[in-house]
Every structure is written in C-alpha cells, then in structure tokens.
Design an enzyme around this catalytic site. Structure first.
Site, PDB file in Angstrom:
ATOM      1  N   GLY A  54      50.354  12.107   2.980  1.00 18.25           N
ATOM      2  CA  GLY A  54      50.869  11.185   3.989  1.00 18.25           C
ATOM      3  C   GLY A  54      50.001   9.944   4.110  1.00 18.25           C
ATOM      4  O   GLY A  54      50.481   8.822   4.259  1.00 18.25           O
ATOM      5  N   GLU A  86      55.668  12.675   8.914  1.00 16.23           N
ATOM      6  CA  GLU A  86      55.592  13.949   9.643  1.00 16.23           C
ATOM      7  C   GLU A  86      54.693  14.863   8.827  1.00 16.23           C
ATOM      8  O   GLU A  86      55.084  15.355   7.775  1.00 16.23           O
ATOM      9  CB  GLU A  86      57.001  14.531   9.810  1.00 16.23           C
ATOM     10  CG  GLU A  86      57.084  15.553  10.918  1.00 16.23           C
ATOM     11  CD  GLU A  86      57.373  16.943  10.438  1.00 16.23           C
ATOM     12  OE1 GLU A  86      56.410  17.746  10.367  1.00 16.23           O
ATOM     13  OE2 GLU A  86      58.537  17.238  10.126  1.00 16.23           O
ATOM     14  N   GLY A 143      55.183  16.176   4.822  1.00 13.28           N
ATOM     15  CA  GLY A 143      54.320  16.918   3.899  1.00 13.28           C
ATOM     16  C   GLY A 143      52.895  16.923   4.409  1.00 13.28           C
ATOM     17  O   GLY A 143      52.652  16.811   5.614  1.00 13.28           O
ATOM     18  N   SER A 144      51.945  17.013   3.477  1.00  8.79           N
ATOM     19  CA  SER A 144      50.544  17.187   3.880  1.00  8.79           C
ATOM     20  C   SER A 144      49.946  15.885   4.418  1.00  8.79           C
ATOM     21  O   SER A 144      50.397  14.787   4.085  1.00  8.79           O
ATOM     22  CB  SER A 144      49.722  17.646   2.676  1.00  8.79           C
ATOM     23  OG  SER A 144      49.633  16.589   1.736  1.00  8.79           O
ATOM     24  N   SER A 145      48.906  16.032   5.223  1.00  5.85           N
ATOM     25  CA  SER A 145      48.207  14.871   5.772  1.00  5.85           C
ATOM     26  C   SER A 145      47.615  14.045   4.629  1.00  5.85           C
ATOM     27  O   SER A 145      47.609  12.812   4.673  1.00  5.85           O
ATOM     28  CB  SER A 145      47.084  15.315   6.709  1.00  5.85           C
ATOM     29  OG  SER A 145      47.601  16.156   7.711  1.00  5.85           O
ATOM     30  N   GLU A 146      47.131  14.736   3.591  1.00  6.67           N
ATOM     31  CA  GLU A 146      46.483  14.063   2.465  1.00  6.67           C
ATOM     32  C   GLU A 146      47.454  13.107   1.760  1.00  6.67           C
ATOM     33  O   GLU A 146      47.165  11.935   1.532  1.00  6.67           O
ATOM     34  CB  GLU A 146      46.001  15.162   1.508  1.00  6.67           C
ATOM     35  CG  GLU A 146      45.142  14.708   0.394  1.00  6.67           C
ATOM     36  CD  GLU A 146      45.008  15.819  -0.644  1.00  6.67           C
ATOM     37  OE1 GLU A 146      45.274  16.998  -0.340  1.00  6.67           O
ATOM     38  OE2 GLU A 146      44.659  15.470  -1.787  1.00  6.67           O
ATOM     39  N   CYS A 155      55.374  23.318   9.835  1.00  5.88           N
ATOM     40  CA  CYS A 155      54.401  22.326  10.345  1.00  5.88           C
ATOM     41  C   CYS A 155      54.028  22.707  11.762  1.00  5.88           C
ATOM     42  O   CYS A 155      52.960  22.351  12.249  1.00  5.88           O
ATOM     43  CB  CYS A 155      54.987  20.936  10.374  1.00  5.88           C
ATOM     44  SG  CYS A 155      55.722  20.477   8.849  1.00  5.88           S
TER      45      CYS A 155
HETATM   46  C1  UN1 Z   1      58.573  21.466  10.172  1.00  6.55           C
HETATM   47  O1  UN1 Z   1      57.942  22.493   9.951  1.00  6.55           O
HETATM   48  O2  UN1 Z   1      58.470  20.476   9.397  1.00  6.55           O
HETATM   49  O3  UN1 Z   1      60.208  23.572  15.548  1.00  6.55           O
HETATM   50  C2  UN1 Z   1      59.513  21.274  11.286  1.00  6.55           C
HETATM   51  C3  UN1 Z   1      60.375  24.103  14.456  1.00  6.55           C
HETATM   52  C4  UN1 Z   1      61.498  23.602  13.581  1.00  6.55           C
HETATM   53  C5  UN1 Z   1      61.075  22.375  12.847  1.00  6.55           C
HETATM   54  C6  UN1 Z   1      59.812  22.496  12.073  1.00  6.55           C
HETATM   55  N1  UN1 Z   1      62.663  23.356  14.379  1.00  6.55           N
HETATM   56  O4  UN1 Z   1      59.654  24.977  14.036  1.00  6.55           O
END
Ligand code: UN1
Length: 512
Positions: free
Chosen positions: A234, A251, A229-232, A285
């Site tokens: 996390g 992550e 999720g978000s850095s905040e 992400c």
């Molecule tokens: C994510 O956005 O948390 O590489 C992971 C990618 C995907 C995984 C993204 N296989 O964009």
C-alpha cells in the site's frame, strides 16, 4: 475439469504472457483454474481502453446507471450459492461465511442503485445578486482497482459498484489465487449489460501490475487507484499515485485490538474473540490481533477462550466449521514465519501449534492435503513483542492485560494501525471513552472486530490506510470530484469579494 481463464479488456480476451494455477487450499492437488497472466503493457492498454469507454458511460444518466447496478444485484443474488461455493473451493472460506460475503455484494448494490437517483449536488447562495452557485459531482475517469483474495468478491464490489455508478470505467486486477472467483463475479457484472470496456479484468502478477500502473499513470489514463492488501505494498502504491498527483484509496492491514473491561459479559466476549480471531482462519483485515483484557478477569477469560477454541471445528470449509485452510501456499509460508515470533515468555494456551498433519493432528483431523493450521492463542504477549506490534495474517491471537482504561487505549493504539477495534463493557462511559481514544476507523461495542456493514464508512488510519473511506455515501468522494459552477445573470461583471454589498452595523451599541 478446471477452468481456463484470461483477462478481458474491452469485451475481448487479452494476450497471455504467463500462467498461474489457482489451487483448492483444502485439497492442494485440485486445480480450480488455470489463469493466463497479462504483462504490464496489457495492463496499460486496458487503462487506455477504459478511458475510451468511460466517455460514453459518463453520459448515461445516473438513474440509468443505477438500474444497471440493480441488475448486477439481482444477478449476484440469483447466482449466490454458485458464487459462494466457488469462493469456498478457491480460498477455503467456510461456506456460511462465503455466502455472507456474496450477500455483501447484494447489499452494496441495494445501496447504490438508489444513489443513481440522488448523487446530489447543491445550490448555494452567492454573495452577489443575480448570480447562482451550484456544485456537481463529476466522475473521476478511470479507476485501477487492485484487490486481495481474502474477500475475493465482497471487497472488490466496494470499489466496483460505486465507481461504475458514478460514471467511471474500471480496470480490475484481482489476486491470482482468487482468480476464478473474481472472473465469475466479472461475468455477473458484465451480464448486466455494461458496455464493453467500462469494466475490464486483468490477471497479472504483482510486479507487472505495478509496472503497468506506472505506465498508465504516466499516460494519464488512471485517475484513481484502489488497493486492498498489505501495508507494505500500500505504501508503494500510495507513493506511485502521489508522484502522479493522483490519490489512492488504500485499505491495508490491521492489528485489531479487543478490550475486555471487568464489567464485560465474558461469554459474549469469548464468542466475539473466537469469530474475529479465527473466522476466515484469521485472514480478514478486520481479524482480531490482540485481546487486551483487564487483569481482574484475565485468567477467567483466557481459560474460557482456550476451552471454546478447543471445542471449535477446523476442517473442510464446505461443512459447518469455524475455520478452513489458509488461503494459499504463500499465506501458509508467511504464517509459519509469524510462528517463529513466539518467545519463551509467551504461553500458548490453545494446544498444538503449526500445520495440522498426521504427526500433528487436531483430534482425529489430520489436515489431509489441505493448508490447515492449528489455531493459536498466546498469553503473556508484551508491548515490545513483534506478535503485539505487527499484523499476523492467520489463526493466531495474542492476549495481554491492563489495569486502567487509559492504559488499555494506549495499548490498543500502540502498534500504529487503525482499521478496526472492539470493546466489551456494560458501562456506556467506558464505550464512549474508548471510541474517542482509539485510532481505528471502526469501533465495535459488545461485538467482534469483524462484521462491517455495507453502508457504513470503512477504512483505516496509520498503517491501515491513508484515511480514505469506502462504502455508503462516504465512498462517493473517492469516485467523484466536486465541481463548482457560478452563473452570473446580472449582465455586468460582479467581482467576488470586491463588489459585495455591505450592511453597516453600529458596533458601539451597548445595552443600557
Ligand atoms: C477485509 O478483510 O478486507 O467486517 C474486509 C468484515 C467484512 C469485511 C472485511 N465485512 O470482516
């Protein structure tokens, strides 16, 4: 008819303390699921139940647990289209991408079903005779896993599959706005024959989850926290886990740079920028944050990029489109805030900005009842801008330029994230110099910032995470703890470092 779903703990439906309605973001009048939410007490109770169930699960031989993972993979594969359709309906991810996401669960199962027959420990020589040394990977206990909804099934599988394979029990708290997709995946997992209580799903709001996690950590029923999720958030989760001397696998966000060298194949770079900037409506992400393009090809790149984006289709995610709607109203609201970061020195080269409506259409598409937004490319972004420095989860990509590769690397690292990155170049020297200098956990060469494969380490540095890695053999260190064993069969007490034989060298020896 919409689904009614509730938490399942120890194989039984858990108490409901509130409700949440998960809507289809492409047609917000459509209810996908009515979700019964649990409170903090239920979350903590789920961790106690998991702790009970884990003892027996850890005693199941790892190769047998591997067979269960194999069954999960088969079940997901056999239900791939249904699950992908549900993901599309619930979070608006284009169907082709949703199907790819489901594939990622199968890939993860394929990798870990074999790990059940490896999960290697080592035999190590001792410094003394008649003594043997060994290492074992032990399960950690219970993992509490809290996941986002942009990858509502693939990213959770990165935690669930290795955690279960290693002999742990799991309490999984998925994002409310992706609850139906999560519940469908939970059902596929439990259909594999996992004993009750080994995998539990708890639907709860953020504050209740946090309080429940705090309770559980206090009670000693959680040994690992997984959070995407978000850095905040996390930061808060990492802090909480740290107070209880437990490590979190985090992550978090990214401001993923793409560097374009003067020797790059520009059309390839445009294609990569389009997919990683606007696929999943820029809400991965790994989505592209800023294009850092060499000044000599800047104008040409921007023109081609803007042209390609204008030709791309935004619309019903069930169809063949580059992007559908944003995930949920709360992401649309936040995205509108990011748009206020646009400043007079910025140049929007993509056309209209903001929500797609009858008054602000994209060609003949008026967005209907969906959370659709115009995809935006902003040229002239500068290193001090919020648009340059902070993650902007949504369909917006900045462009800035550079003169030397060292400068490009510095710009790539400046925001302080470190999840993914990419460089387009035809010169190997540039690629390796970039790899060495960039802070990201993932580096792509002549490929977009997205598209992690399920058997490579995945994770971030800086604001993108605490250095933990998921996927492949690397994630085993998250879900097992090394135990060392020494076995002395000499029949006497041999003291390490003290009773060690020495062979005397002649250190004064010199060649004539
Ligand atoms: C994510 O956005 O948390 O590489 C992971 C990618 C995907 C995984 C993204 N296989 O964009």
């Amino acid at each position: 008819m919409s689904r009614q779903i509730v938490s399942v703990v120890g194989g039984k439906e858990a108490a409901v303390a509130g409700t949440y309605t998960s809507l289809n973001p492409a047609r917000t009048g459509e209810v996908v699921a009515r979700v019964g939410l649990a409170d903090a007490g239920t979350f903590a109770a789920a961790c106690r139940t998991a702790k009970e169930a884990q003892r027996e699960w850890a005693r199941v031989p790892a190769p047998v647990r591997g067979r269960v993972i194999a069954s999960i993979g088969r079940l997901v594969e056999a239900n791939a289209e249904r699950l992908a359709r549900l993901v599309t309906e619930e979070i608006g991810k284009p169907y082709a991408e949703a199907l790819g996401e489901v594939r990622e669960i199968v890939d993860t199962c394929d990798f870990f079903l074999g790990e059940g027959r490896r999960l290697y420990g080592q035999t190590v020589p001792s410094e003394m005779p008649d003594k043997n040394l060994f290492t074992f990977r032990n399960p950690i206990g219970v993992a509490a896993v809290v996941t986002a909804g942009n990858f509502p099934v693939a990213v959770p599988s990165w935690y669930l599959v290795p955690a279960l394979l290693c002999g742990n029990a799991v309490v999984w708290k998925p994002a409310e706005y992706a609850a139906a997709s999560a519940e469908a995946m939970f059902r596929l997992f439990t259909a594999s024959g996992l004993p009750d209580g080994v995998l539990n799903i708890v639907f709860a709001g953020g504050a209740d989850t946090f309080d429940g996690l705090e309770l559980a950590l206090g009670e000693g029923t959680v040994q690992k926290v997984g959070f995407t999720g978000s850095s905040e958030v996390g930061r808060k989760i990492g802090e909480l886990a740290g107070r209880h001397l437990q490590s979190a696998c985090l992550e978090l966000g990214g401001k993923n740079p793409m560097v374009i060298m003067p020797d790059a194949e520009l059309d390839l770079a445009v294609e990569g920028a389009l997919f990683s900037g606007f696929g999943t409506a820029g809400q991965r992400c790994t989505s592209l944050g800023t294009v850092i393009v060499h000044e000599s090809v800047h104008d040409e790149f921007v023109e081609r990029f803007a042209r390609a984006l204008r030709a791309a289709r935004i619309g019903d995610p069930a169809g063949d489109v580059l992007a559908g709607p944003l995930l949920d109203q709360k992401f649309a609201d936040r995205y509108e805030e990011f748009l206020t970061w646009l400043q007079p020195h910025h140049k929007v080269v993509s056309g209209n900005v903001g929500r797609i409506t009858k008054d602000n259409p994209r060609g003949d598409f008026d967005g209907g009842e969906g959370l659709y937004y115009h995809p935006v490319v902003v040229d002239g972004v500068q290193p001090g801008d919020r648009l340059f420095l902070e993650e902007t989860f949504g369909p917006i990509v900045g462009v800035t330029s550079f003169a030397t590769l060292d400068e490009a690397i510095e710009l790539a690292n400046l925001p302080g994230y470190g999840l993914s990155s990419s460089i387009y170049t035809t010169n190997a020297k540039h690629a390796f110099r970039f790899r060495e200098g960039v802070s990201a956990g993932m580096v792509s060469v002549n490929n977009s910032t997205s598209g992690a494969e399920a058997h490579l380490p995945f994770g971030g540095n800086g604001k993108s995470g605490n250095g933990s890695r998921q996927s492949g053999m690397w994630v085993l260190d998250q879900f097992t703890r090394w135990q060392s064993m020494n076995w002395d069969h000499s029949g006497r007490l041999q003291k390490a470092q003290m009773d060690v034989a020495e062979i005397e060298p002649d250190l004064d020896f010199r060649l004539p």
